[in-house]
Motif scaffolding. Sequence first.
Motif, PDB file in Angstrom:
ATOM      1  N   ILE A 162      88.864  33.934   1.070  1.00 30.10           N
ATOM      2  CA  ILE A 162      88.913  34.620   2.367  1.00 30.10           C
ATOM      3  C   ILE A 162      89.963  35.714   2.345  1.00 30.10           C
ATOM      4  N   ARG A 163      91.119  35.429   1.772  1.00 31.46           N
ATOM      5  CA  ARG A 163      92.196  36.412   1.714  1.00 31.46           C
ATOM      6  C   ARG A 163      91.764  37.634   0.910  1.00 31.46           C
ATOM      7  N   PHE A 164      91.072  37.408  -0.193  1.00 32.20           N
ATOM      8  CA  PHE A 164      90.618  38.527  -1.019  1.00 32.20           C
ATOM      9  C   PHE A 164      89.561  39.349  -0.284  1.00 32.20           C
ATOM     10  N   LEU A 165      88.572  38.674   0.289  1.00 38.14           N
ATOM     11  CA  LEU A 165      87.492  39.396   0.970  1.00 38.14           C
ATOM     12  C   LEU A 165      87.997  40.193   2.159  1.00 38.14           C
ATOM     13  N   GLU A 166      88.989  39.669   2.840  1.00 36.15           N
ATOM     14  CA  GLU A 166      89.524  40.368   4.012  1.00 36.15           C
ATOM     15  C   GLU A 166      90.222  41.665   3.617  1.00 36.15           C
ATOM     16  N   ALA A 167      90.739  41.731   2.393  1.00 39.28           N
ATOM     17  CA  ALA A 167      91.600  42.831   1.993  1.00 39.28           C
ATOM     18  C   ALA A 167      90.886  43.961   1.266  1.00 39.28           C
ATOM     19  N   VAL A 168      89.635  43.765   0.851  1.00 39.58           N
ATOM     20  CA  VAL A 168      88.975  44.778   0.024  1.00 39.58           C
ATOM     21  C   VAL A 168      87.705  45.290   0.710  1.00 39.58           C
ATOM     22  N   LEU A 179      78.041  37.986   6.029  1.00 38.07           N
ATOM     23  CA  LEU A 179      77.418  37.582   7.294  1.00 38.07           C
ATOM     24  C   LEU A 179      76.679  36.254   7.146  1.00 38.07           C
ATOM     25  N   ASP A 180      76.057  36.053   5.987  1.00 37.55           N
ATOM     26  CA  ASP A 180      75.331  34.799   5.765  1.00 37.55           C
ATOM     27  C   ASP A 180      76.269  33.599   5.768  1.00 37.55           C
ATOM     28  N   ILE A 181      77.443  33.763   5.188  1.00 38.93           N
ATOM     29  CA  ILE A 181      78.353  32.628   5.042  1.00 38.93           C
ATOM     30  C   ILE A 181      79.337  32.528   6.203  1.00 38.93           C
ATOM     31  N   ALA A 182      79.392  33.551   7.059  1.00 39.34           N
ATOM     32  CA  ALA A 182      80.373  33.582   8.148  1.00 39.34           C
ATOM     33  C   ALA A 182      80.335  32.341   9.045  1.00 39.34           C
ATOM     34  N   PRO A 183      79.148  31.806   9.407  1.00 35.94           N
ATOM     35  CA  PRO A 183      79.139  30.624  10.281  1.00 35.94           C
ATOM     36  C   PRO A 183      79.829  29.406   9.676  1.00 35.94           C
ATOM     37  N   LEU A 184      79.982  29.356   8.368  1.00 37.27           N
ATOM     38  CA  LEU A 184      80.605  28.198   7.720  1.00 37.27           C
ATOM     39  C   LEU A 184      82.109  28.346   7.575  1.00 37.27           C
ATOM     40  N   LEU A 185      82.647  29.528   7.854  1.00 37.61           N
ATOM     41  CA  LEU A 185      84.061  29.771   7.625  1.00 37.61           C
ATOM     42  C   LEU A 185      84.907  29.212   8.765  1.00 37.61           C
ATOM     43  N   PRO A 186      86.099  28.731   8.456  1.00 34.00           N
ATOM     44  CA  PRO A 186      87.008  28.257   9.496  1.00 34.00           C
ATOM     45  C   PRO A 186      87.478  29.415  10.360  1.00 34.00           C
ATOM     46  N   THR A 187      87.321  29.300  11.661  1.00 29.70           N
ATOM     47  CA  THR A 187      87.561  30.426  12.556  1.00 29.70           C
ATOM     48  C   THR A 187      88.993  30.925  12.497  1.00 29.70           C
ATOM     49  N   ASP A 188      89.958  30.029  12.516  1.00 33.39           N
ATOM     50  CA  ASP A 188      91.360  30.445  12.556  1.00 33.39           C
ATOM     51  C   ASP A 188      91.768  31.166  11.281  1.00 33.39           C
ATOM     52  N   GLU A 189      91.497  30.541  10.140  1.00 36.29           N
ATOM     53  CA  GLU A 189      91.923  31.125   8.882  1.00 36.29           C
ATOM     54  C   GLU A 189      91.150  32.396   8.540  1.00 36.29           C
ATOM     55  N   ALA A 190      89.914  32.494   8.998  1.00 36.67           N
ATOM     56  CA  ALA A 190      89.073  33.657   8.669  1.00 36.67           C
ATOM     57  C   ALA A 190      89.009  34.666   9.810  1.00 36.67           C
ATOM     58  N   ALA A 191      89.952  34.615  10.750  1.00 37.53           N
ATOM     59  CA  ALA A 191      89.874  35.479  11.937  1.00 37.53           C
ATOM     60  C   ALA A 191      89.856  36.958  11.567  1.00 37.53           C
ATOM     61  N   ASP A 192      90.753  37.369  10.652  1.00 39.22           N
ATOM     62  CA  ASP A 192      90.795  38.779  10.277  1.00 39.22           C
ATOM     63  C   ASP A 192      89.526  39.194   9.542  1.00 39.22           C
ATOM     64  N   LEU A 193      89.011  38.300   8.717  1.00 37.59           N
ATOM     65  CA  LEU A 193      87.770  38.596   8.000  1.00 37.59           C
ATOM     66  C   LEU A 193      86.601  38.734   8.968  1.00 37.59           C
ATOM     67  N   LEU A 194      86.485  37.778   9.896  1.00 38.72           N
ATOM     68  CA  LEU A 194      85.369  37.797  10.842  1.00 38.72           C
ATOM     69  C   LEU A 194      85.462  38.993  11.788  1.00 38.72           C
ATOM     70  N   ALA A 195      86.689  39.471  12.041  1.00 36.26           N
ATOM     71  CA  ALA A 195      86.852  40.615  12.937  1.00 36.26           C
ATOM     72  C   ALA A 195      86.247  41.885  12.343  1.00 36.26           C
ATOM     73  N   ARG A 196      86.044  41.899  11.024  1.00 37.45           N
ATOM     74  CA  ARG A 196      85.426  43.068  10.394  1.00 37.45           C
ATOM     75  C   ARG A 196      83.935  43.138  10.639  1.00 37.45           C
TER      76      ARG A 196
END
Length: 471
Positions: A162-168, A179-196
């Motif tokens: 998640i940290r890598f995907l959020e940064a690149v 987008l396919d995997i987004a529903p499985l991600l933890p909301t809190d930890e992936a907040a910055d990623l999902l905001a993209r």
Amino acid sequence: MSLRKRQRSASSSRLATLSSPPSPPRAASSSASSPLLSFPKADLFLRLHLDPSPSPDDDHHHPALAPFLDLHVSSASLNRSRYFAALLSDRWCPPPSSSSSPAGRLSLAVPVSSRPFHAHVEVLRLLHTLDFAGTIRAPADALDILPVALQLLFDACVEACIRFLEAVPWSVDEEARVLDIAPLLPTDEAADLLARVSLPPAAGAAAAAAARSPSEAMLHGLIHSAIHGHPVPAATKAFVAMLLKDYPSRDCVHKVLDEAFLSRLDTVKELMGKYASPDFRIAVDSDEREAIQKLNLHSAVLNVKHLLWLIERMVDMRVADNAVKLWSEQVALAADLQKLLTDADMWRNMAPGLPMLVTRCTLRLANSVVIGETLVSRQVRMKLVRSWLPVLNVCRDIAQPMHSGYKSTNCQELEETFLQIISTLPVQDAQELLQQCLGFSTRSVDDCQHLVAAFKTWFRRAARAPQGGEN
């Protein structure tokens, strides 16, 4: 909320099973020449085998795939996965018959794909090495191993992906996988990623409450940037015009352009109203009044330029119907402009470009009506001519003494366009407006053939017997 509470483990029961008795590892094929993959301090055998149930995402047949892959793994390293940690807890005891083998054996089902074991082997390798930086070097790497890390509840790996995907940056295909995997991600930890890939719920609710979608807000901001103080306004306007034209939702663009047009129009009306206000002329002394009037008229010219750019975008995209209607209703603005244009010293010294700009705005809208790009009711067509014909008459009168070919051409084009609109009106309405067009004949007869043709058309229609009556 932590990863441990948010990860899904409903499918864990079928991912791995304990086999008894353990047997020595064997290759997927008797002809396999590669040695068994073994990790340091290995004390368990793990068999990766193809899941016999078809994957909904896999439409291809892979007849040449090996049915399983055996690995020699470390139970201590596997404990970094909460899934394996549960399997290897005190609740599992190797059966007595396993004494012939120094270690137990696990089995893990793997979905069928073109490279079925690759991602699982990489995640198992990371369980032993924790070398996330060395393994995750591209978005594709993270997207390959992230689903497996989620299945095995390997929290550190999930966080690293998640940290890598959020940064690149991502390609279009990579974003689709996110987008396919987004529903499985933890909301809190992936907040910055999902905001993209979408607005957070609170922001979405606020946008809905404001009756402006995120796309509309973005387009509104782009238009504002294009017409307000950008260092390179021409290039910016051309770029924004391209974005507006290519935007897939015509309704969205229509709404945003209407809002921008109304805002600029209100500003022009306010500025011209200040010029024409008798209260303003009395309230301040002459020097202060002149300075303020100069500032107001300069701002009016700038905002009419913005209006013209917006009108050109609306006409080009065939969404100018509301703009034509609004422009046809500006009787007070037209009167204020006439008052200014009759004060030759004032507008020539303070706003010399205003008559030409106003004429071009009216011409662009009126011409779109004539050629059918903008369809409006006959009432709107009549009001458009009635409201702006007096301004045209004043502009034409001041353009001729200045011998400005460009301005005279604009006025003559608007004359011809108004006469064409009049030809679309009922005979009685056309009679009223044609009488106000006699000023078009101030040039020689050869130069006003458009007016001659308009009157000939009217007389021909007026002389015709009523149509649609009783036989």
